[in-house]
Design a protein around this motif. Structure first.
Motif, short mmCIF file in Angstrom:
data_model
loop_
_atom_site.label_atom_id
_atom_site.label_comp_id
_atom_site.label_asym_id
_atom_site.label_seq_id
_atom_site.Cartn_x
_atom_site.Cartn_y
_atom_site.Cartn_z
N ALA A 98 0.85 -1.19 0.00
CA ALA A 98 0.00 0.00 0.00
C ALA A 98 0.88 1.24 0.00
CB ALA A 98 -0.92 0.00 1.22
N PRO A 153 -1.15 8.33 -0.01
CA PRO A 153 -2.62 8.38 -0.04
C PRO A 153 -3.26 7.99 1.28
CG PRO A 153 -1.76 7.28 -1.98
CD PRO A 153 -0.61 7.45 -1.05
N MET A 154 -2.60 7.09 2.01
CA MET A 154 -3.15 6.68 3.30
C MET A 154 -3.14 7.83 4.29
SD MET A 154 -1.33 2.96 3.48
CE MET A 154 -1.23 3.05 5.23
N ARG A 214 -5.84 10.51 3.12
CA ARG A 214 -7.23 10.04 3.11
C ARG A 214 -8.00 10.56 4.32
NH1 ARG A 214 -6.13 4.86 1.74
NH2 ARG A 214 -6.31 5.54 -0.44
N ILE A 264 -17.99 2.25 0.90
CA ILE A 264 -16.55 2.04 0.87
C ILE A 264 -16.07 2.21 2.30
CG2 ILE A 264 -14.32 2.80 -0.04
CD1 ILE A 264 -15.85 4.00 -2.42
N THR A 308 -13.22 2.30 5.44
CA THR A 308 -11.86 2.73 5.76
C THR A 308 -11.40 2.05 7.04
OG1 THR A 308 -12.16 4.89 4.70
CG2 THR A 308 -10.38 4.68 6.31
N GLU A 336 -10.23 0.72 2.12
CA GLU A 336 -9.05 1.56 2.05
C GLU A 336 -8.44 1.68 3.44
OE1 GLU A 336 -10.43 4.47 -1.64
OE2 GLU A 336 -10.41 5.25 0.42
N LYS A 351 -6.19 3.98 6.26
CA LYS A 351 -5.88 5.33 6.69
C LYS A 351 -4.75 5.29 7.71
CE LYS A 351 -6.21 9.67 8.10
NZ LYS A 351 -5.75 10.81 7.29
N ASN A 395 -15.62 11.05 4.64
CA ASN A 395 -14.73 11.02 3.48
C ASN A 395 -15.48 11.63 2.31
OD1 ASN A 395 -13.37 10.11 1.03
ND2 ASN A 395 -12.19 8.76 2.36
N HIS A 405 -15.32 9.88 -1.19
CA HIS A 405 -16.27 8.77 -1.32
C HIS A 405 -17.68 9.29 -1.59
CE1 HIS A 405 -13.56 5.94 1.29
NE2 HIS A 405 -13.04 6.19 0.12
#
Length: 472
Positions: free
Chosen positions: A22, A26-27, A30, A316, A318, A344, A346, A380, A383
């Motif tokens: 990963a 982006p983590m 996010r 979605i 997280t 995803e 975080k 988010n 999303h």
């Protein structure tokens, strides 16, 4: 649907994937962090005056599970006291998506959903108030021949004996009926599953109306009253200790949502649940919009509310990396299975905060529950924008729709997707009712099971799949 909602929720355990490729940036960027927040539910006044000196049962948590459990026990003649650390429905019970369905649920939780739907259909008449519940049907488009066979097999299996004197009202629709239910859809959907008796509850209204009913029938609800712990004497529960004093009791129900793991951990009991975040929004209704509940495999999910607005969910999830991610990750890893899960990760303040959060305390100390009266995840917006844009592209009539409200939420599922509705062997007289990803649907049935367990009766539904014994 390529993946069941059960697996969809449970992918959150795969934190080890982070180390397998990963991307960190982006983590970090996010959105999604657990923060103190305001309730979005209408205010429910707590019971005035001092705490009762004793109560047949004390319930920890004033969300939908605690309220439903309280109603069931009070209607059976017990004195019931709810202690809520913040406000009624302040956290997930006022923030859920809240479609009432049983479509394609696994055998272990199908009875909870099927019976829950039946009880919801009777709810407004029972309490003499409008909980916002509506039976309005649900369309889920079927994207492939393989998926169609799965749906047909599920319908055939659950039509034989669904139980509770209530038939399974799910069928396959296509042609003109499907077009009527998905007016002006830009994708030429050919076939779908239609759950005729699926329903809808606006969570912030449903929970608070039921809380008012609970008060009306004699349940005492103390808000801003965190429970710090449970005392025992002679191996049995003797009293509940709150920030405002103690209540003598031999029976306790723990229904405090994603805080249950922390609470029980202080008592030496491990509840293997892992927090995951999701986001929700409400948009304005428009002329010609589809009615009822709609789920499309191109990432569109919405539910018509009682006032004509629409709840729109990205679905979605997280997984915010915390201390529990490292402790519980291996228990959840098998659920990834190489599938393309909508999950995803975080990396941010939650990791640091999780190491700062106290995990043990004495009953005369201030607890984390008093520091987080109402807590939730931040929304988010990426999303939320994504699902709303897909919705408008699929149904152009929504182009004039406006976002009315957005919020984040937090749930804490188990690794097998089943809730925890269980007696706790180490503490006779303690029942835990938590860890559901379908809280609004399951709550009426879960409340009955909880009351049965507390009162030593044979539960209305076999609780074995929900017992903590499965973790051992």
């Amino acid at each position: 649907m390529a993946i069941s909602r059960r697996k969809f929720l449970l992918g959150a355990g795969g934190v080890a994937v982070v180390g397998a490729g990963a991307v960190v940036t982006p983590m970090i960027r996010r959105e999604g962090t657990l923060v103190a927040a305001k309730s979005r539910a209408p205010f429910v006044a707590g019971t005035e005056g001092p705490l009762p000196k004793e109560s047949d049962v004390v319930i920890v948590g004033g969300g939908i599970q605690g309220i439903m459990s309280a109603i069931n026990m009070r209607e059976r003649g017990m004195s019931v006291t709810i202690c809520e650390k913040g406000e009624v429905a302040g956290e997930q019970s006022g923030r859920a998506y809240s479609q009432i369905i049983s479509y394609k649920t696994e055998p272990e939780i199908f009875p909870l959903h099927h019976y829950g739907k039946k009880l919801w259909r009777e709810m407004n008449a029972k309490v003499g108030m409008d909980t916002s519940y509506r039976t309005q049907g649900r369309v889920e488009a079927i994207p492939s021949t393989k998926e169609l066979e799965v749906v047909k097999e599920w319908i055939a299996l659950n039509s034989k004996n669904p139980g509770f004197d209530s038939p399974l009202n799910v069928r396959i629709i296509e042609g003109e009926e499907l077009k009527r239910r998905l007016p002006n859809a830009q994708t030429p959907w050919e076939i779908a599953g239609f759950e005729e008796d699926a329903g809808s509850v606006d969570p912030e209204r449903g929970t608070t109306v039921l809380a008012e009913y609970a008060k009306k029938i004699g349940v005492k609800i103390y808000t801003n009253c965190a429970v710090r712990g449970i005392e025992t004497a002679g191996g049995k529960i003797s009293e509940v200790v709150t920030e405002k004093g103690t209540i003598k009791t031999s029976l306790v129900v723990l229904a405090n949502g994603f805080w249950a793991r922390l609470f029980m951990g202080n008592m030496g009991v491990d509840l293997p649940t892992l927090n995951v975040y999701l986001s929700q929004q409400v948009v304005s209704g428009v002329p010609g919009a589809p009615k009822g509940n709609v789920h499309l495999p191109n990432g569109i999910h919405f539910r018509e509310q009682s006032d004509g607005t629409y709840a729109v969910a990205p679905r979605i999830f997280t997984s915010s990396i915390t201390k529990d991610s490292f402790l519980l990750g291996p228990k959840f890893m098998h659920l990834l299975g190489g599938e393309d899960l909508p999950l995803e990760f975080k990396l941010g303040a939650d990791l640091w905060n999780s190491f700062q959060m106290p995990t043990s305390w004495t009953n005369d100390e201030v607890t984390p529950f008093e520091k987080f009266r109402v807590a939730t995840a931040t929304a988010n917006n990426e999303h939320l924008d994504g699902v709303f844009n897909r919705m408008k592209a699929e149904f152009p009539q929504f182009e004039s729709s406006k976002v009315l409200e957005r919020w984040g939420a937090c749930i804490a599922p188990t690794a097998d997707g089943c809730p925890i509705i269980s007696e706790i062997e180490e503490y006779p007289g303690l029942v835990v009712n938590t860890a559901t990803g379908w809280g609004m649907t399951e709550s009426p049935a879960a409340g009955e099971i909880t009351a049965d367990l507390i009162m030593g009766r044979t539960p209305v539904i076999d609780p074995t799949p929900y017992s903590t014994k499965r973790f051992k």
